[in-house]
Design a protein around this motif. Structure first.
Motif, PDB file in Angstrom:
ATOM      1  N   ARG A   6      -1.721   5.323  15.845  1.00 40.47           N
ATOM      2  CA  ARG A   6      -2.232   4.969  14.509  1.00 40.47           C
ATOM      3  C   ARG A   6      -2.634   3.488  14.441  1.00 40.47           C
ATOM      4  O   ARG A   6      -3.355   3.081  13.529  1.00 40.47           O
ATOM      5  CB  ARG A   6      -1.171   5.248  13.446  1.00 40.47           C
ATOM      6  CG  ARG A   6      -0.729   6.708  13.364  1.00 40.47           C
ATOM      7  CD  ARG A   6       0.300   6.919  12.293  1.00 40.47           C
ATOM      8  NE  ARG A   6       1.556   6.235  12.567  1.00 40.47           N
ATOM      9  CZ  ARG A   6       1.934   5.105  11.986  1.00 40.47           C
ATOM     10  NH1 ARG A   6       1.146   4.504  11.097  1.00 40.47           N
ATOM     11  NH2 ARG A   6       3.093   4.552  12.276  1.00 40.47           N
ATOM     12  N   ASN A  50      -3.852   3.353  10.738  1.00 44.43           N
ATOM     13  CA  ASN A  50      -4.165   4.608  10.050  1.00 44.43           C
ATOM     14  C   ASN A  50      -2.881   5.279   9.571  1.00 44.43           C
ATOM     15  O   ASN A  50      -1.808   5.113  10.146  1.00 44.43           O
ATOM     16  CB  ASN A  50      -4.885   5.574  11.004  1.00 44.43           C
ATOM     17  CG  ASN A  50      -6.295   5.137  11.302  1.00 44.43           C
ATOM     18  OD1 ASN A  50      -6.964   4.548  10.460  1.00 44.43           O
ATOM     19  ND2 ASN A  50      -6.739   5.391  12.516  1.00 44.43           N
ATOM     20  N   SER A  51      -3.018   6.051   8.514  1.00 48.24           N
ATOM     21  CA  SER A  51      -1.921   6.896   8.021  1.00 48.24           C
ATOM     22  C   SER A  51      -0.599   6.130   7.975  1.00 48.24           C
ATOM     23  O   SER A  51       0.390   6.508   8.625  1.00 48.24           O
ATOM     24  CB  SER A  51      -1.766   8.126   8.922  1.00 48.24           C
ATOM     25  OG  SER A  51      -2.974   8.849   8.999  1.00 48.24           O
ATOM     26  N   LEU A  52      -0.583   5.084   7.202  1.00 45.46           N
ATOM     27  CA  LEU A  52       0.588   4.203   7.150  1.00 45.46           C
ATOM     28  C   LEU A  52       1.856   4.958   6.807  1.00 45.46           C
ATOM     29  O   LEU A  52       1.875   5.865   5.969  1.00 45.46           O
ATOM     30  CB  LEU A  52       0.342   3.085   6.138  1.00 45.46           C
ATOM     31  CG  LEU A  52      -0.498   1.939   6.692  1.00 45.46           C
ATOM     32  CD1 LEU A  52      -1.192   1.176   5.592  1.00 45.46           C
ATOM     33  CD2 LEU A  52       0.391   1.020   7.521  1.00 45.46           C
ATOM     34  N   HIS A  63      -6.079  -2.455  12.909  1.00 50.65           N
ATOM     35  CA  HIS A  63      -6.299  -1.377  11.957  1.00 50.65           C
ATOM     36  C   HIS A  63      -5.161  -0.381  12.081  1.00 50.65           C
ATOM     37  O   HIS A  63      -4.782  -0.007  13.199  1.00 50.65           O
ATOM     38  CB  HIS A  63      -7.641  -0.688  12.229  1.00 50.65           C
ATOM     39  CG  HIS A  63      -8.010   0.284  11.164  1.00 50.65           C
ATOM     40  ND1 HIS A  63      -8.470  -0.096   9.929  1.00 50.65           N
ATOM     41  CD2 HIS A  63      -7.954   1.636  11.143  1.00 50.65           C
ATOM     42  CE1 HIS A  63      -8.688   0.976   9.185  1.00 50.65           C
ATOM     43  NE2 HIS A  63      -8.390   2.034   9.896  1.00 50.65           N
ATOM     44  N   VAL A 106       4.911  -0.835   2.820  1.00 48.63           N
ATOM     45  CA  VAL A 106       4.415   0.526   2.613  1.00 48.63           C
ATOM     46  C   VAL A 106       5.360   1.244   1.657  1.00 48.63           C
ATOM     47  O   VAL A 106       6.571   1.334   1.923  1.00 48.63           O
ATOM     48  CB  VAL A 106       4.310   1.288   3.944  1.00 48.63           C
ATOM     49  CG1 VAL A 106       3.740   2.682   3.713  1.00 48.63           C
ATOM     50  CG2 VAL A 106       3.441   0.520   4.924  1.00 48.63           C
ATOM     51  N   GLY A 140       0.291   6.838   3.937  1.00 48.25           N
ATOM     52  CA  GLY A 140      -0.875   7.665   4.208  1.00 48.25           C
ATOM     53  C   GLY A 140      -2.198   6.910   4.177  1.00 48.25           C
ATOM     54  O   GLY A 140      -3.217   7.411   4.680  1.00 48.25           O
ATOM     55  N   ASN A 141      -2.187   5.724   3.590  1.00 52.82           N
ATOM     56  CA  ASN A 141      -3.422   4.934   3.522  1.00 52.82           C
ATOM     57  C   ASN A 141      -3.753   4.314   4.876  1.00 52.82           C
ATOM     58  O   ASN A 141      -2.916   4.225   5.770  1.00 52.82           O
ATOM     59  CB  ASN A 141      -3.283   3.826   2.478  1.00 52.82           C
ATOM     60  CG  ASN A 141      -3.411   4.352   1.062  1.00 52.82           C
ATOM     61  OD1 ASN A 141      -3.783   5.503   0.850  1.00 52.82           O
ATOM     62  ND2 ASN A 141      -3.083   3.515   0.095  1.00 52.82           N
ATOM     63  N   ASP A 142      -5.021   3.882   4.987  1.00 56.94           N
ATOM     64  CA  ASP A 142      -5.480   3.140   6.158  1.00 56.94           C
ATOM     65  C   ASP A 142      -5.744   1.699   5.736  1.00 56.94           C
ATOM     66  O   ASP A 142      -6.383   1.466   4.699  1.00 56.94           O
ATOM     67  CB  ASP A 142      -6.795   3.731   6.695  1.00 56.94           C
ATOM     68  CG  ASP A 142      -6.670   5.198   7.060  1.00 56.94           C
ATOM     69  OD1 ASP A 142      -7.708   5.866   7.115  1.00 56.94           O
ATOM     70  OD2 ASP A 142      -5.536   5.665   7.280  1.00 56.94           O
ATOM     71  N   LYS A 143      -5.256   0.753   6.532  1.00 58.06           N
ATOM     72  CA  LYS A 143      -5.455  -0.657   6.189  1.00 58.06           C
ATOM     73  C   LYS A 143      -5.762  -1.474   7.438  1.00 58.06           C
ATOM     74  O   LYS A 143      -5.444  -1.072   8.556  1.00 58.06           O
ATOM     75  CB  LYS A 143      -4.196  -1.236   5.529  1.00 58.06           C
ATOM     76  CG  LYS A 143      -3.913  -0.691   4.150  1.00 58.06           C
ATOM     77  CD  LYS A 143      -4.974  -1.134   3.157  1.00 58.06           C
ATOM     78  CE  LYS A 143      -4.693  -0.547   1.786  1.00 58.06           C
ATOM     79  NZ  LYS A 143      -5.783  -0.869   0.822  1.00 58.06           N
ATOM     80  N   THR A 166       0.832  -1.199   0.000  1.00 57.07           N
ATOM     81  CA  THR A 166       0.000   0.000   0.000  1.00 57.07           C
ATOM     82  C   THR A 166       0.866   1.248   0.000  1.00 57.07           C
ATOM     83  O   THR A 166       2.080   1.193   0.227  1.00 57.07           O
ATOM     84  CB  THR A 166      -0.933  -0.011   1.227  1.00 57.07           C
ATOM     85  OG1 THR A 166      -1.858   1.068   1.135  1.00 57.07           O
ATOM     86  CG2 THR A 166      -0.131   0.115   2.512  1.00 57.07           C
ATOM     87  N   GLN A 167       0.242   2.366  -0.243  1.00 53.88           N
ATOM     88  CA  GLN A 167       0.949   3.642  -0.272  1.00 53.88           C
ATOM     89  C   GLN A 167       0.957   4.289   1.103  1.00 53.88           C
ATOM     90  O   GLN A 167       0.060   4.066   1.928  1.00 53.88           O
ATOM     91  CB  GLN A 167       0.255   4.594  -1.255  1.00 53.88           C
ATOM     92  CG  GLN A 167       0.217   4.099  -2.687  1.00 53.88           C
ATOM     93  CD  GLN A 167       1.562   4.222  -3.365  1.00 53.88           C
ATOM     94  OE1 GLN A 167       2.375   5.060  -3.015  1.00 53.88           O
ATOM     95  NE2 GLN A 167       1.813   3.358  -4.342  1.00 53.88           N
TER      96      GLN A 167
END
Lengths: 116, 114
Positions: free
Chosen positions: A63, A79-81, A77, A115, A16-19, A13-14
């Motif tokens: 996060r 946030n903001s990877l 979860h 990331v 800033g993403n949430d996963k 993932t990029q």
């Protein structure tokens, strides 16, 4: 007959993403955990839940938020990877403490998070 | 706080030979468990063997045995008749009885050479 399962197995993932990473155990255990294994293979506990109650919360950024809908599930979860979150995340479970059943932790197969 | 130390980052052994992996730990408590976990390239963490601190007899599981020296706080793993499938990272771990937290060592990478 998977004992501790995690999904997904790989997650790219990029920033800033949430996963989210999901974990389920069918062992009837009361306690579940999340571990992070960094690039040097060091395995460090992040969280532990006993019967849906948070009992261990190591120094982990806000996060990261664990969620336990029931004692068979513990989801993670993020946030903001950030780049530094890249690691392998392991879920584990163990019987109730002092149950006499050897207090052994059983690990899931791990989720490799990258990331970019 | 408990600490677990594995002083051998990497080791190698010839197939069919015996190898010993070292682990020391530090605790002021008396009731605890010690574990060796294996992590093959598949990344799955697999329990190899465990020892209860109140038991003086060393644990054994087939080709795997431990040398538990409580006074010295040492918990080494001996692998006999090494097989190619034993190639993996091996982690020593410590857990106080009645507590959920497990402390892991930094691991020893074992390579079994054909």
């Amino acid at each position: 007959d998977t004992a501790v399962s995690q999904t997904p197995k790989y997650l790219v993932t990029q920033m800033g993403n949430d996963k989210s990473i999901k974990c389920e155990q069918n062992l009837g255990h009361d306690t579940m955990y999340w571990y992070k294994q960094d690039s040097k293979k060091f395995l460090k506990i992040m969280f532990s839940y006993n019967n849906k109650e948070l009992i261990i919360n190591e120094t982990v950024p806000n996060r990261f938020s664990p969620k336990s809908p029931d004692k068979a599930h513990l989801n993670l979860h993020i946030n903001s990877l950030e780049l530094g979150d890249s690691a392998v995340y392991f879920c584990a479970s163990s019987p109730e403490k002092d149950s006499g059943s050897l207090e052994t932790q059983y690990f899931g197969p791990g989720t490799r998070l990258l990331v970019l | 706080a408990q600490t677990v130390t594995q002083s051998q980052p990497e080791m190698s052994v010839q197939e069919a030979e015996t190898v010993t992996l070292s682990c020391t730990y530090d605790t002021s408590e008396n009731n605890y468990y010690l574990f060796w976990y294996k992590q093959p390239p598949s990344r799955q963490m697999i329990l190899v063997i465990r020892q209860e601190a109140y038991k003086q007899q060393n644990a054994t599981e087939n080709r795997f045995s431990v040398n538990f020296q409580k006074a010295a706080k040492s918990f080494s793993l001996k692998i006999s008749d090494s097989q190619l499938g034993d190639t993996a990272m091996y982690f020593c771990a410590f857990r106080l009885r009645g507590y959920q937290k497990v402390t892991f060592g930094t691991g020893t990478k074992l390579q079994v050479i054909p």
